[in-house]
Design a protein around this motif. Structure first.
Motif, PDB file in Angstrom:
ATOM      1  N   GLN A  81     -32.117   6.968 -56.738  1.00  0.00           N
ATOM      2  CA  GLN A  81     -33.039   7.933 -56.143  1.00  0.00           C
ATOM      3  C   GLN A  81     -34.055   7.259 -55.217  1.00  0.00           C
ATOM      4  OE1 GLN A  81     -34.791   9.461 -59.701  1.00  0.00           O
ATOM      5  NE2 GLN A  81     -33.148  10.898 -60.132  1.00  0.00           N
ATOM      6  N   ALA A  82     -34.054   5.932 -55.128  1.00  0.00           N
ATOM      7  CA  ALA A  82     -35.064   5.193 -54.371  1.00  0.00           C
ATOM      8  C   ALA A  82     -35.251   5.679 -52.932  1.00  0.00           C
ATOM      9  CB  ALA A  82     -34.739   3.694 -54.389  1.00  0.00           C
ATOM     10  N   PRO A  83     -34.179   6.058 -52.196  1.00  0.00           N
ATOM     11  CA  PRO A  83     -34.391   6.520 -50.825  1.00  0.00           C
ATOM     12  C   PRO A  83     -35.261   7.770 -50.716  1.00  0.00           C
ATOM     13  CG  PRO A  83     -32.091   5.917 -51.149  1.00  0.00           C
ATOM     14  CD  PRO A  83     -32.739   5.911 -52.508  1.00  0.00           C
ATOM     15  N   VAL A  84     -35.397   8.519 -51.798  1.00  0.00           N
ATOM     16  CA  VAL A  84     -36.205   9.746 -51.766  1.00  0.00           C
ATOM     17  C   VAL A  84     -37.688   9.410 -51.767  1.00  0.00           C
ATOM     18  CG1 VAL A  84     -36.717  11.886 -53.013  1.00  0.00           C
ATOM     19  CG2 VAL A  84     -34.374  11.039 -52.909  1.00  0.00           C
ATOM     20  N   GLY A  85     -38.063   8.264 -52.331  1.00  0.00           N
ATOM     21  CA  GLY A  85     -39.460   7.868 -52.431  1.00  0.00           C
ATOM     22  C   GLY A  85     -39.685   7.077 -53.698  1.00  0.00           C
ATOM     23  N   ALA A  86     -40.791   6.319 -53.734  1.00  0.00           N
ATOM     24  CA  ALA A  86     -41.037   5.426 -54.860  1.00  0.00           C
ATOM     25  C   ALA A  86     -41.637   6.128 -56.065  1.00  0.00           C
ATOM     26  CB  ALA A  86     -41.970   4.297 -54.424  1.00  0.00           C
ATOM     27  N   GLU A  87     -42.502   7.133 -55.844  1.00  0.00           N
ATOM     28  CA  GLU A  87     -43.224   7.743 -56.949  1.00  0.00           C
ATOM     29  C   GLU A  87     -42.454   8.916 -57.541  1.00  0.00           C
ATOM     30  OE1 GLU A  87     -44.434   7.830 -53.792  1.00  0.00           O
ATOM     31  OE2 GLU A  87     -46.368   6.800 -53.682  1.00  0.00           O
ATOM     32  N   LEU A 137     -31.269   5.765 -38.104  1.00  0.00           N
ATOM     33  CA  LEU A 137     -30.506   4.731 -38.785  1.00  0.00           C
ATOM     34  C   LEU A 137     -30.467   4.937 -40.296  1.00  0.00           C
ATOM     35  CD1 LEU A 137     -31.516   1.456 -36.880  1.00  0.00           C
ATOM     36  CD2 LEU A 137     -29.665   3.063 -36.391  1.00  0.00           C
ATOM     37  N   ASP A 138     -31.580   5.387 -40.882  1.00  0.00           N
ATOM     38  CA  ASP A 138     -31.570   5.561 -42.340  1.00  0.00           C
ATOM     39  C   ASP A 138     -30.594   6.654 -42.756  1.00  0.00           C
ATOM     40  OD1 ASP A 138     -33.146   7.584 -41.267  1.00  0.00           O
ATOM     41  OD2 ASP A 138     -34.645   7.515 -42.851  1.00  0.00           O
ATOM     42  N   ASP A 139     -30.506   7.725 -41.988  1.00  0.00           N
ATOM     43  CA  ASP A 139     -29.552   8.788 -42.311  1.00  0.00           C
ATOM     44  C   ASP A 139     -28.115   8.273 -42.235  1.00  0.00           C
ATOM     45  OD1 ASP A 139     -31.537  10.669 -42.751  1.00  0.00           O
ATOM     46  OD2 ASP A 139     -31.532  11.356 -40.668  1.00  0.00           O
ATOM     47  N   LEU A 140     -27.838   7.440 -41.232  1.00  0.00           N
ATOM     48  CA  LEU A 140     -26.490   6.887 -41.086  1.00  0.00           C
ATOM     49  C   LEU A 140     -26.151   5.947 -42.247  1.00  0.00           C
ATOM     50  CD1 LEU A 140     -26.580   6.099 -37.258  1.00  0.00           C
ATOM     51  CD2 LEU A 140     -25.367   7.977 -38.372  1.00  0.00           C
ATOM     52  N   ILE A 141     -27.107   5.119 -42.620  1.00  0.00           N
ATOM     53  CA  ILE A 141     -26.876   4.167 -43.720  1.00  0.00           C
ATOM     54  C   ILE A 141     -26.616   4.915 -45.029  1.00  0.00           C
ATOM     55  CG2 ILE A 141     -27.999   2.401 -45.133  1.00  0.00           C
ATOM     56  CD1 ILE A 141     -29.511   1.594 -42.506  1.00  0.00           C
ATOM     57  N   LEU A 142     -27.437   5.917 -45.315  1.00  0.00           N
ATOM     58  CA  LEU A 142     -27.276   6.663 -46.562  1.00  0.00           C
ATOM     59  C   LEU A 142     -25.990   7.477 -46.565  1.00  0.00           C
ATOM     60  CD1 LEU A 142     -30.984   7.801 -47.009  1.00  0.00           C
ATOM     61  CD2 LEU A 142     -29.762   6.134 -48.402  1.00  0.00           C
ATOM     62  N   SER A 143     -25.584   7.969 -45.383  1.00  0.00           N
ATOM     63  CA  SER A 143     -24.348   8.756 -45.315  1.00  0.00           C
ATOM     64  C   SER A 143     -23.124   7.901 -45.626  1.00  0.00           C
ATOM     65  CB  SER A 143     -24.196   9.399 -43.932  1.00  0.00           C
ATOM     66  OG  SER A 143     -23.928   8.414 -42.936  1.00  0.00           O
ATOM     67  N   ALA A 144     -23.271   6.577 -45.457  1.00  0.00           N
ATOM     68  CA  ALA A 144     -22.171   5.663 -45.777  1.00  0.00           C
ATOM     69  C   ALA A 144     -22.160   5.289 -47.252  1.00  0.00           C
ATOM     70  CB  ALA A 144     -22.284   4.400 -44.927  1.00  0.00           C
ATOM     71  N   GLY A 145     -23.084   5.864 -48.036  1.00  0.00           N
ATOM     72  CA  GLY A 145     -23.147   5.574 -49.471  1.00  0.00           C
ATOM     73  C   GLY A 145     -23.847   4.265 -49.793  1.00  0.00           C
ATOM     74  N   ILE A 146     -24.612   3.732 -48.830  1.00  0.00           N
ATOM     75  CA  ILE A 146     -25.314   2.459 -49.021  1.00  0.00           C
ATOM     76  C   ILE A 146     -26.748   2.743 -49.462  1.00  0.00           C
ATOM     77  CG2 ILE A 146     -26.075   0.347 -47.879  1.00  0.00           C
ATOM     78  CD1 ILE A 146     -23.777   0.890 -45.835  1.00  0.00           C
ATOM     79  N   LEU A 147     -27.182   2.066 -50.514  1.00  0.00           N
ATOM     80  CA  LEU A 147     -28.533   2.265 -51.031  1.00  0.00           C
ATOM     81  C   LEU A 147     -29.546   1.607 -50.104  1.00  0.00           C
ATOM     82  CD1 LEU A 147     -30.435   3.255 -53.243  1.00  0.00           C
ATOM     83  CD2 LEU A 147     -29.993   1.133 -54.480  1.00  0.00           C
ATOM     84  N   LEU A 148     -30.474   2.398 -49.604  1.00  0.00           N
ATOM     85  CA  LEU A 148     -31.554   1.908 -48.750  1.00  0.00           C
ATOM     86  C   LEU A 148     -32.879   2.252 -49.416  1.00  0.00           C
ATOM     87  CD1 LEU A 148     -32.405   0.716 -45.937  1.00  0.00           C
ATOM     88  CD2 LEU A 148     -32.586   3.093 -45.171  1.00  0.00           C
ATOM     89  N   ASP A 149     -33.652   1.249 -49.712  1.00  0.00           N
ATOM     90  CA  ASP A 149     -34.929   1.462 -50.388  1.00  0.00           C
ATOM     91  C   ASP A 149     -35.952   1.995 -49.378  1.00  0.00           C
ATOM     92  OD1 ASP A 149     -36.776   1.524 -52.374  1.00  0.00           O
ATOM     93  OD2 ASP A 149     -37.092  -0.639 -52.487  1.00  0.00           O
ATOM     94  N   ARG A 150     -36.433   3.212 -49.617  1.00  0.00           N
ATOM     95  CA  ARG A 150     -37.446   3.821 -48.745  1.00  0.00           C
ATOM     96  C   ARG A 150     -38.606   4.297 -49.620  1.00  0.00           C
ATOM     97  NH1 ARG A 150     -34.563   8.492 -45.381  1.00  0.00           N
ATOM     98  NH2 ARG A 150     -34.423   9.252 -47.532  1.00  0.00           N
ATOM     99  N   PRO A 151     -39.544   3.414 -49.989  1.00  0.00           N
ATOM    100  CA  PRO A 151     -40.618   3.807 -50.903  1.00  0.00           C
ATOM    101  C   PRO A 151     -41.425   5.012 -50.447  1.00  0.00           C
ATOM    102  CG  PRO A 151     -40.535   1.429 -50.703  1.00  0.00           C
ATOM    103  CD  PRO A 151     -39.574   1.974 -49.684  1.00  0.00           C
ATOM    104  N   CYS A 152     -41.576   5.203 -49.124  1.00  0.00           N
ATOM    105  CA  CYS A 152     -42.372   6.339 -48.650  1.00  0.00           C
ATOM    106  C   CYS A 152     -41.508   7.574 -48.414  1.00  0.00           C
ATOM    107  CB  CYS A 152     -43.128   5.980 -47.379  1.00  0.00           C
ATOM    108  SG  CYS A 152     -42.090   5.791 -45.914  1.00  0.00           S
ATOM    109  N   GLY A 153     -40.228   7.495 -48.760  1.00  0.00           N
ATOM    110  CA  GLY A 153     -39.348   8.644 -48.597  1.00  0.00           C
ATOM    111  C   GLY A 153     -38.910   8.886 -47.165  1.00  0.00           C
ATOM    112  N   GLY A 154     -38.997   7.847 -46.315  1.00  0.00           N
ATOM    113  CA  GLY A 154     -38.551   7.984 -44.932  1.00  0.00           C
ATOM    114  C   GLY A 154     -39.566   8.615 -44.008  1.00  0.00           C
ATOM    115  N   GLY A 158     -35.439   3.897 -65.420  1.00  0.00           N
ATOM    116  CA  GLY A 158     -36.765   3.712 -64.845  1.00  0.00           C
ATOM    117  C   GLY A 158     -36.861   4.299 -63.448  1.00  0.00           C
ATOM    118  N   THR A 159     -38.062   4.535 -63.001  1.00  0.00           N
ATOM    119  CA  THR A 159     -38.260   5.081 -61.666  1.00  0.00           C
ATOM    120  C   THR A 159     -37.785   4.102 -60.599  1.00  0.00           C
ATOM    121  OG1 THR A 159     -40.237   6.171 -62.549  1.00  0.00           O
ATOM    122  CG2 THR A 159     -39.947   6.210 -60.168  1.00  0.00           C
ATOM    123  N   THR A 160     -37.984   2.804 -60.826  1.00  0.00           N
ATOM    124  CA  THR A 160     -37.557   1.784 -59.866  1.00  0.00           C
ATOM    125  C   THR A 160     -36.186   1.231 -60.198  1.00  0.00           C
ATOM    126  OG1 THR A 160     -39.853   1.140 -59.449  1.00  0.00           O
ATOM    127  CG2 THR A 160     -38.147  -0.430 -58.823  1.00  0.00           C
TER     128      THR A 160
END
Length: 514
Positions: free
Chosen positions: A147-153, A22-39, A121-123
């Motif tokens: 860049q949030a979907p890539v990870g929080a840190e 689901l996260d790949d589908l959401i991001l492919s639609a250009g929708i920002l999905l917050d994934r702090p652990c990078g999925g 900022g990072t966030t």
């Protein structure tokens, strides 16, 4: 198969193969999905509502989501997959921040040129509209860093950039353009924007410029370049036709970037003999000490806990997020954004809750969760890990407390090392400023009580938001920009990992006491 994705701004139909996450589908639609652990299925923060032909709920999802949320149709986007036609509802990724505001003044009334001060900022990405001649700010707007979907840190971002630097650079500028568009300026004001400054920590700076990051991710963690730079206005040119280029002020060294420099400029560090301390705390943390006209700076990896990352029920500043906890007649009172049902803890909420639990005797100074004290708050245990239920959906586990202790120990150790190198004591501090996306929200009483700060006079502490953004606005004026370059060159960067005292001070400062 067809997957319908609904957001607050519309819906999308995605054609995909069965088994797509689901996260790949959401991001492919250009929708920002917050994934702090990078999925990686570790944080449980990418929950979405979904129905239809989905993969069975996994054990990992049951561990990270409450039973009531699963019953309501929530799934973790990085763990659930679409087996056939289904529907997914993605909640808006809005983070409430003091970077969004309007002063009510008309920027076009002053007639002089305007500028953009950009805090990458990072966030969150903040863009501020300011008068170019003196940095007077009229408005601010912000959005989540794309860049949030890539990870929080920052390290997760840098690791991804080693594989695909262009993608991380595009995400950074997409966030800047999105935040700038939210300023809502009329055509007259947009035509008056002539210049822009972008500040950020060393990682954000390098990713925005597409610079090599190999030296930054490996010891001794040095930037590829610390020099001031300019880039073409790019996509911002369409919104601001008179804007020719964006300036990036110099870095100071290591992970201490131009955002720290902007704070130094805004708070006037090093201009006299004053002894002052500034903590810019967000996902990345910078500690700045001025004494006798000299300036020392250090970077600490304190942000993950302070931003709610690595905390089981940690969240960013969204509606329903707990920002403070107090004790009333032996019971806990939770203050949440919007007064809504508590659904998670912000960084300030975490610190406030730990202080309250310590005062109730449920956490001792070593950070250990203690047996039930007979009050209205009690301990429970899940899979061998103790936790305290703050509300029906929010709790603090023993592991959460340890994460906070690590962040607290790192910040306090950095402060003590800089004071020691300056031959100063906490009592010598004439000003202590807490700023940044996390620091600007802190209650000084909490940080003193838990020992995040050394024992300084409470009256010298101030929480002031947007230090980096306001400093970037001041540097729009050419003379102040030149002064800032001189300041960056003379500021001493202290690499904490190379200091023989850091580890001892880090460990000794994990105690939850002044």
């Amino acid at each position: 198969m067809r997957v319908k994705i609904e957001t607050g701004s519309g819906s999308f139909i995605i054609e995909a193969e069965p088994g797509a996450r689901l996260d790949d589908l959401i991001l492919s639609a250009g929708i920002l999905l917050d994934r702090p652990c990078g999925g990686r299925g570790k944080c449980g923060k990418c929950a979405v509502r979904a129905k239809g032909a989905l993969s069975p709920v996994s054990r990992a999802e049951r561990d990270l989501l409450t039973d009531s949320r699963i019953e309501s149709g929530y799934r973790l986007a990085c763990l659930a997959s679409a087996e056939s036609d289904c529907e997914v509802q993605v909640e808006a990724g809005t983070v409430l921040t003091d970077k969004t505001f309007q002063t009510g003044e008309d920027p076009a009334a002053d007639l002089g040129p305007l500028g953009l001060a950009i805090d990458l900022g990072t966030t969150t990405v903040g863009v501020f509209l300011a008068r170019a001649s003196d940095g007077k700010v009229y408005a601010g707007a912000s959005t989540l860093n794309r860049q949030a979907p890539v990870g929080a840190e920052v390290m997760s971002r840098l690791a991804a950039a080693e594989e695909d630097p262009r993608s991380l650079m595009d995400m950074a500028w997409d966030g800047v353009i999105e935040a700038a568009s939210l300023l809502g300026l009329d055509e007259k004001a947009r035509l008056m924007v002539r210049t822009a400054n972008l500040v950020g920590n060393s990682a954000m700076h390098h990713l925005a410029l597409g610079l090599p990051i190999q030296k930054l991710v490996r010891s001794p963690f040095e930037p590829h370049s610390v020099k001031a730079s300019e880039v073409d206005a790019g996509g911002l040119k369409e919104m601001f036709p008179s804007l020719e280029r964006v300036c990036l002020p110099p870095l100071i060294g290591g992970f201490v970037g131009s955002d720290a420099l902007a704070c130094i400029v805004y708070f006037g560090l090093g201009r006299g003999n004053e002894t002052a301390l500034v903590l810019d705390l967000g996902t990345n943390g910078e500690v700045m000490l001025a004494s006798g006209g000299e300036i020392m700076v250090a970077s600490t990896a304190a942000g993950p806990a302070f931003e709610g990352v690595n905390i089981e029920k940690g969240v960013r500043a969204v509606p329903g997020a707990v920002t403070g906890v107090s004790i009333s007649e032996g019971a806990l009172r939770l203050d949440s954004i919007g007064g809504l049902e508590p659904m998670g803890l912000t960084g300030s909420g975490l610190i406030s809750a730990v202080k309250a639990l310590r005062d109730l005797g449920l956490i001792d100074e070593s950070g250990a969760l203690c047996p039930d004290n007979g009050g209205s708050v009690s301990l429970e245990e899940k899979e061998g890990v103790k936790r305290v239920m703050l509300s029906r959906e929010v709790w603090i586990s023993q592991l959460d407390v340890r994460e906070l202790q690590k962040a607290k120990g790192a910040v306090r150790a950095a402060i003590e090392i800089l004071l020691n190198k300056s031959d100063k004591r906490p009592a010598d501090l004439e000003r202590v400023i807490l700023t940044g996306s996390f620091g600007g929200r802190l209650d000084p009483r909490d940080v003193l009580s838990l020992g995040v700060l050394p024992e300084v006079r409470a009256g010298v502490i101030r929480s002031i938001p947007n230090g980096a953004g306001m400093g970037a606005a001041i540097m729009l004026e050419p003379e102040r920009a030149r002064e800032a370059e001189i300041t960056a060159a003379r500021a001493l960067h202290v690499e904490l990992s190379l200091d023989p005292l850091f580890m001892d001070r880090y460990v000794s400062n994990m105690r939850l006491s002044p």
